[in-house]
Scaffold this motif. Structure first.
Motif, PDB file in Angstrom:
ATOM      1  N   ILE C 113       2.667 -37.361  -5.190  1.00 28.80           N
ATOM      2  CA  ILE C 113       2.911 -35.932  -5.018  1.00 28.80           C
ATOM      3  C   ILE C 113       4.001 -35.784  -3.962  1.00 28.80           C
ATOM      4  N   SER C 115       5.672 -33.476  -2.697  1.00 26.17           N
ATOM      5  CA  SER C 115       5.662 -32.393  -1.719  1.00 26.17           C
ATOM      6  C   SER C 115       4.505 -32.492  -0.734  1.00 26.17           C
ATOM      7  N   TRP C 116       3.714 -33.548  -0.822  1.00 30.48           N
ATOM      8  CA  TRP C 116       2.589 -33.720   0.113  1.00 30.48           C
ATOM      9  C   TRP C 116       3.080 -33.608   1.546  1.00 30.48           C
ATOM     10  N   TYR C 298      -1.626 -34.214 -12.028  1.00 29.90           N
ATOM     11  CA  TYR C 298      -0.750 -34.545 -10.885  1.00 29.90           C
ATOM     12  C   TYR C 298       0.474 -33.644 -10.852  1.00 29.90           C
ATOM     13  N   GLU C 302       1.521 -31.133  -7.743  1.00 24.99           N
ATOM     14  CA  GLU C 302       2.871 -31.084  -7.146  1.00 24.99           C
ATOM     15  C   GLU C 302       3.420 -29.659  -7.263  1.00 24.99           C
ATOM     16  N   SER C 306       5.090 -27.128  -4.445  1.00 21.57           N
ATOM     17  CA  SER C 306       6.550 -27.056  -4.379  1.00 21.57           C
ATOM     18  C   SER C 306       7.120 -25.756  -4.928  1.00 21.57           C
TER      19      SER C 306
END
Lengths: 330, 310, 384
Positions: C113, C115-116, C298, C302, C306
C-alpha cells in the motif's frame, strides 16, 4: 276468547322474494297447531315472525291480543324448540335448561331444582351433569323441550323438532309431545313438512304454499276435504282429477280429489271406471297400484290381504260417491 | 394375462406399496419437517436453556460453563426485574386492548359481512400485514410526534389540553405521545391487531346463529347473550389471538426502541446483552422468561377451559 | 441463539485459522469486484449527492466493482464478517479487536500500500488495529462524538456537556428537561466519565473506558440524573434526526453525520466539541481472512488513502482524515480549517471507543467490564 296468536294481513319479503304473502291466521289458545308445507313455503318464516326473529314487512301480529310490533324476541312470552335444538355446547344439561331462569335472575338453587323437575318431565332424570355432546339425538330434543318450557311460556313454538330423529323415535316423540301439550294446556305451534306428523298430532293444520295459506282446518278437513289441488296433492298424495276426468267419473266438470284408499277394485259389469295396471308398489301395510285411465294416472291403495291385480290387467274401479271431493282450481 | 391389470410401471408399483402400507407414506412425508423441528428448533431451544444455566465470571466477564442458578437470580435484581414487569404489563395491556378493539370488528365480519363486504374485511385486516413492519412503526413515530399530526389535530379541535393532561399522567405519560408508554402501547395494538381479529373471527364464525336466537328466545338481552353464550364460545379464538398478541409483544424489541421512553423491554435487553457485552447467560435467561410466562399462560387458559371446544 | 452459534463457530475458526494468517506478498490481477461491509454513508458513489463520489473513479481505474453492505451496529458487522462472503469491513474500535481475536481478519502487508507512509503517525500503530506489531488493516476515518444543538435555542455554541447532563435553563429561557437526548448504548457511560474527568478531578479518572468501582458508580449517578432530562434515548441516526425536527429536541451527543445532513436540509442545527473534550471513534478498513478478492481489496485500501476519499468523506461525515495531507493538498473539498473544526486539533482531547475490560491500566480486575456497563445502563434507562 282471544286467540293466542293472530296474523293480520302479514307479509314478509326478502328482497323480491315473498316468503310470507298476506297471511291471516288465528291460533286458538290451548290448541296444538301445525303449520304444514313443503320447504320454502313460508311456514318457518311464520314461526320466526311469532318468535320475533323476523319482523313483518307489512301487517301486524298479536299475541294474546297484544301487538308485537316493537317487542323484541326476549320480551315475548313465547319460547322455541329449534330445529337443530341450539343447545349451548359449553353448558351442561342442567344449566341449559335453567338458562331462562338464570336470565331472569332466579337464585341458583331454585333454578336448579326447577331444571331437575323439567328434566324429570321429559324423562331425563339424572342427565343434568352431562354435556349436550354426550347425548343422543332424542335426548337432546328433550333437553331443548325442557329448556323452552322452563319459562312457562303460553305459546311454545316447535320448528321441525322431530326432523332429525329416526322413524321409531319420531313416532314415540309424537305421542309424548301430544300428551305433554294436553298436560300443560298451553298452545303449541308446530312446523313440519311431514303431513303424517301434522295430521296425527295437531288440532288444527294450516297448509302453506308459496308464502300463502292454502287451507286451515282440522286434520280431517284438510285430508278429506282439501280446498285446493295443492292441498289434495300434498296432504296424503290424493288423486287429483282434472275436470274432464271428474266428469267421466260421474261428477260435475270441476277439479276433484279422490283418495287412493277410497277406491276399490270391482268385478261388477258396470264399474264407475276402468283402468289398466301400469305399476305396483308394495308398502307393507298394503300395495299401491298405479293405473292408467282416460289418459291420466291414478293410484289405488289395496289393503294388505286383499287381492292385487297384475301389471297389464284391466280392472274395474268403484268408490263411495261421497269420496269424490270437488275443489278450487288452485 | 389379465387385461384389466396391464404391466405396472415404477410409479404405479410405488403407489401400490404406499397403498398397502399407509404409515410408510405418512412417515416419509412427516420426516423432513419433524427433523427440522426436532434438530433446529428444539435443539436451539435446548442450547438456549443450557446457556441460561451458565454464568458470567464477575471479574473477567468470561462465560463459566458450569451449572448454576446465579444467572436466574440476576433476573431478580431490581433493574432486570423492572424490565420483565414492564414487558409483561405492556403485553397484558396490549392483549386486553386488542381483545376490546378486535371483538366488534370480528363479530361484524363473522355475523353480518357477506360477499363483497367479507372480502373487504379480509383485505382491510390483512392490508397492514403486507406493508413493512418498520415502515409502519416509523410512520407511527411521525404521527405521534410532539409536532406530529395527533398533536396538531388535538390542538385544532381545542383538545390540546386534554392531550396535555393525558401526557401528564405519571409513568405512562411523557413529553409527547411518541416518547411515552401510551405511544408504545398504541403502536403495539395497531401492529398486532390483525393477529387478534383473525382467530377471533374464525371462532365467532363457528358459533351457530341459532344459539344466539335461543338465548334471546329465553329472555336474554344482548349483554347477557354476549357474556353467557358468545364470549365462552369465542374464548378459544380469543385465547389463540391473545397468544399471538401477548407473545409478540413479549418478544418485540423494535417498537420500544423507536417509540416510547427508551426503557428496555425483554427483547432489547436480550439484544444488548449478547454481542459486545458477551453476557450470553443473562441474555438466555431473559429469553427464557417469555417462554415460561407463555407456558404459565397456556396452563391457566387450559384450566379455564379455553381449549374445551377444540 | 444466533449469537451462540456465532460464538461457537468463531471459536472453531480461531483454531482453524491460526496457521492461515499469512500475509500476501505481491499483488496479482484484480478480480473484478470487492465486497465491503460499511457504516451507512461511508462509501458514497454520488447517488445521495452527486458532489460526493469516491467510488466511480476507483471502479473505472481498477476494474473492481464495489459492492457495499451497510451495517448499523458493531455487533452486526462482526456477525456479517463471521458469516463470511465479504472482503473488507470498516470496523470501529469496539469491533476491530474482536475480529482480530476471532481470526476473522488477516494481517495487511503495508508494503503493498504505497500511501501507507502518508497515514497520520498517531494512527499508524494505534492499538485498535495493531496487535503485537502486526497491522490488521488501514486507518479509514476518525471523528469525535460531537454535541449537536439547535442554533435558534443556542445562539452561541454551548461550551460544556452540562447541557445534556445537568438540569438548567437554556438560553431561550426554558429548562432543558425533555429537550435533550443521549445515546442508548452502554458506551455512553464513557461520555459521563469523560464529563466527570473535567468536573470531578478528585475521582482520578484517567480514561473514560477504564473505570474502577467508585468512578463507575459516580458515572452511573450522573446518568441517573440525566434520565430525568431525557424523554427518549437515541439509537438510530435517522430517528434522532427526526426527533430534532419533530420532537422538540435541542441538544444531544451525536455524530457529525446527522449534523451535516440536518444542516443540508436547512434545519437550524450545528455542532461543537465542548471544553471537556469528547469521546470519539476511529475506524479501520480490515480484510477478511478468506477474502475472495484480495487484489481488489488491496487496491481499495490504497484508494482509501490516496484519492479524494479521505478529503471528501471527512466533509461528508464531518470527520477527520487518517491522512493529514488530505486536509490541505486540495485533492478534495476539505480544508485545514475544516479538519481542525472536525476535531483534528483536539486529537489529544478525544478518547477513542474501546471495549472496557476488567484488566486495565489500574490493575488486574480493577476495572468494571463492559458486560456490567450493559446491564447497569439498562437499569439507568429504566429509572433505577
Amino acid at each position: 276468547m282471544t286467540a293466542a296468536v293472530e296474523f293480520h294481513n302479514v307479509s314478509r319479503h326478502f328482497g323480491t322474494v315473498r316468503a310470507v304473502d298476506r297471511v291471516d291466521l288465528a291460533i286458538d289458545e290451548g290448541s296444538f297447531f301445525a303449520m304444514l308445507g313443503p320447504s320454502g313455503s313460508g311456514k318457518t318464516t311464520c314461526l320466526r315472525l311469532i318468535s320475533g326473529f323476523e319482523k313483518p314487512t307489512t301487517g301486524s301480529i298479536r299475541i294474546f291480543g297484544e301487538d308485537m310490533g316493537d317487542v323484541p324476541p326476549n320480551r315475548r312470552h313465547v319460547n322455541t324448540v329449534f330445529q337443530d335444538y341450539a343447545l349451548f355446547p359449553h353448558m351442561n344439561v342442567r344449566d341449559n335448561v335453567a338458562y331462562g331462569l338464570m336470565v331472569k335472575g332466579v337464585e341458583r338453587r331454585t333454578r336448579h331444582e326447577r331444571a331437575e323437575e323439567l328434566l324429570s318431565l321429559v324423562k331425563l332424570d339424572g342427565f343434568g351433569e352431562r354435556k349436550p355432546a354426550q347425548l343422543s339425538g332424542g335426548q337432546r330434543q328433550r333437553v331443548a323441550l325442557a329448556r323452552a318450557l322452563v319459562n312457562e311460556p303460553r305459546v311454545l313454538l316447535l320448528d321441525e323438532p322431530l326432523g332429525a330423529l329416526d322413524l321409531k323415535l319420531r313416532e314415540a316423540m309424537q305421542d309424548e309431545l301430544k300428551a305433554l301439550q294436553r298436560r300443560l294446556g298451553i298452545t303449541f305451534v308446530f312446523v313440519t313438512h311431514d303431513q303424517g306428523e301434522a295430521l296425527s298430532m295437531a288440532d288444527r293444520v294450516a297448509v302453506f304454499n308459496d308464502g300463502r295459506i292454502a287451507q286451515v282446518g282440522t286434520p280431517s278437513d284438510v285430508y278429506d276435504r282439501p280446498a285446493t289441488r295443492f292441498v289434495a296433492d300434498f296432504v296424503g298424495s290424493s288423486n287429483v282429477l282434472p275436470p274432464d276426468l271428474t266428469r267421466s267419473f260421474g261428477g260435475p266438470r270441476l277439479w276433484a280429489s279422490l283418495r287412493p284408499e277410497s277406491i276399490r277394485f270391482t268385478g261388477a259389469s258396470d264399474p264407475k271406471a276402468k283402468g289398466r295396471v301400469t305399476a305396483l308398489r308394495y308398502l307393507g301395510s298394503g300395495t299401491r297400484v298405479a293405473l292408467e285411465t282416460g289418459g291420466q294416472e291414478i293410484a289405488v291403495l289395496v289393503p294388505a290381504g286383499a287381492p292385487v291385480p297384475d301389471i297389464g290387467e284391466v280392472s274395474g274401479l268403484t268408490w263411495d260417491p261421497a269420496a269424490l271431493h270437488l275443489m278450487e282450481d288452485a | 394375462m389379465d387385461s384389466a391389470h396391464p404391466s405396472r410401471g415404477v410409479a404405479d408399483r410405488l403407489t401400490g406399496v404406499f397403498w398397502s402400507r399407509p404409515k410408510l407414506l405418512t412417515a416419509l412425508l412427516i420426516a423432513p419437517p419433524l427433523l427440522w423441528l426436532g434438530v433446529v428448533y428444539v435443539g436451539s431451544l435446548a442450547a438456549l436453556l443450557l446457556q441460561s444455566f451458565y454464568s458470567i465470571d464477575e471479574f473477567s466477564g468470561v462465560v463459566v460453563p458450569e451449572f448454576t442458578l446465579k444467572t436466574y437470580a440476576e433476573l431478580l435484581r431490581p433493574s432486570n426485574f423492572d424490565v420483565i414487569v414492564r414487558t409483561v404489563t405492556m403485553a397484558a395491556a396490549v392483549t386486553l386492548a386488542s381483545v376490546a378493539v378486535a371483538f366488534p370488528i370480528a363479530f361484524f365480519a363473522a355475523r353480518y359481512a357477506r360477499g363483497r363486504w367479507k372480502a373487504l374485511f379480509y383485505l382491510g385486516v390483512m392490508l397492514p400485514l403486507w406493508s413493512s413492519y418498520l415502515v409502519k412503526v416509523y410512520a407511527w413515530k411521525l404521527i405521534l410526534a410532539k409536532e406530529g399530526i395527533v398533536t396538531w389535530a388535538a390542538e385544532g379541535i381545542g383538545a390540546g389540553n386534554v392531550l396535555g393532561a393525558v401526557l401528564a399522567i405519571p409513568v405512562i405519560g411523557g413529553n409527547s405521545l411518541s416518547t411515552s408508554y401510551i405511544g408504545t402501547f398504541l403502536v403495539f395494538v395497531y401492529v398486532w391487531l390483525p393477529y387478534m381479529i383473525l382467530p377471533m373471527q374464525a371462532a365467532l364464525e363457528r358459533v351457530p346463529g341459532s344459539l344466539l336466537e335461543a338465548s334471546a328466545d329465553l329472555g336474554a338481552g344482548g349483554w347477557r347473550t354476549f357474556r353467557s353464550v358468545i364470549l365462552p364460545l369465542a374464548l378459544p379464538g380469543i385465547i389463540a389471538g391473545s397468544i399471538f398478541t401477548f407473545s409478540l409483544t413479549l418478544g418485540d424489541y423494535i417498537i420500544p426502541q423507536i417509540i416510547g421512553s427508551s426503557r428496555f423491554f425483554i427483547g432489547q435487553a436480550v439484544y444488548s446483552l449478547q454481542g459486545t457485552a458477551g453476557n450470553i447467560p443473562l441474555a438466555a435467561a431473559f429469553a427464557v422468561v417469555p417462554i415460561v410466562i407463555m407456558l404459565i399462560y397456556l396452563a391457566v387458559a387450559r384450566k379455564m377451559g379455553a381449549f374445551d371446544a377444540l | 441463539m444466533k449469537s451462540l452459534l456465532v460464538s461457537t463457530t468463531a471459536m472453531a475458526m480461531v483454531v482453524a485459522n491460526a496457521a492461515a494468517a499469512d500475509m500476501i506478498t505481491e499483488l496479482g490481477a484484480p478480480e473484478g469486484q470487492v465486497d465491503i461491509v460499511a457504516w451507512p454513508g461511508y462509501i458514497e458513489r454520488g447517488e445521495t449527492d452527486p458532489a460526493f463520489d469516491w467510488v466511480t473513479k476507483f471502479e473505472e481505474a481498477s476494474g473492481c466493482k464495489v459492492n457495499v453492505k451497510t451495517a448499523n451496529t458493531s455487533d452486526e458487522m462482526v456477525a456479517l464478517m463471521n458469516e463470511g462472503g465479504f472482503d473488507l469491513v470498516t470496523a470501529s474500535g469496539d469491533a476491530s479487536l474482536r475480529l482480530v481475536a476471532g481470526g476473522r481478519v488477516q494481517p495487511v502487508n503495508t508494503d503493498l500500500i504505497p500511501s501507507w507512509a502518508t497515514v497520520d503517525d498517531r494512527l499508524k500503530d494505534a492499538p485498535w488495529h495493531t496487535v503485537d506489531g502486526v497491522h490488521y488493516g488501514t486507518p479509514y476515518m476518525w471523528g469525535p462524538n460531537v454535541l449537536m444543538y439547535n442554533t435558534t435555542v443556542f445562539p452561541e455554541p454551548p461550551t460544556s456537556w452540562s447541557v445534556v447532563f445537568e438540569e438548567q435553563m437554556l438560553p431561550d429561557g426554558q429548562s432543558n428537561k425533555g429537550r435533550v437526548q443521549a445515546y442508548d448504548g452502554p458506551i455512553h457511560v464513557a461520555d459521563a466519565a469523560q464529563y466527570l474527568m473535567a468536573h470531578k478531578p478528585e475521582l482520578g479518572i484517567t480514561s473514560p473506558y477504564e473505570l474502577n468501582e467508585d468512578q463507575y458508580a459516580a458515572a452511573l449517578d450522573l446518568l441517573r440524573g440525566q434520565r430525568e432530562l431525557v424523554s427518549r434515548y437515541w439509537h438510530d441516526a435517522f430517528i434522532q434526526m427526526d426527533d430534532f425536527k419533530n420532537e422538540g429536541v435541542v441538544a444531544s451527543g451525536s455524530w457529525p453525520f446527522q449534523v451535516n445532513l440536518l444542516a443540508s436540509e436547512g434545519q437550524p442545527i450545528a455542532s461543537t466539541i465542548p471544553s471537556e473534550g469528547a469521546t470519539g471513534w476511529a475506524d479501520t478498513t480490515m480484510m477478511h481472512v478468506n477474502a475472495a478478492h484480495p487484489n481488489c481489496s488491496y487496491l481499495w485500501m490504497e484508494h482509501t488513502l490516496s484519492s479524494n476519499l479521505q478529503s471528501d468523506l471527512s466533509v461528508w461525515f464531518g470527520a477527520v482524515p487518517s491522512v493529514p495531507a488530505a486536509c490541505s493538498d486540495g485533492r478534495g473539498m476539505q480544508t485545514q480549517e475544516g479538519c481542525d473544526a472536525n476535531g483534528l486539533a483536539d486529537f489529544e482531547k478525544i478518547h477513542f471507543w474501546t471495549t472496557p475490560v476488567a484488566n486495565c491500566s489500574q490493575g488486574e480486575g480493577a476495572c468494571v467490564p463492559y458486560y456490567r456497563w450493559v446491564s447497569d445502563y439498562i437499569g439507568v434507562i429504566g429509572g433505577r
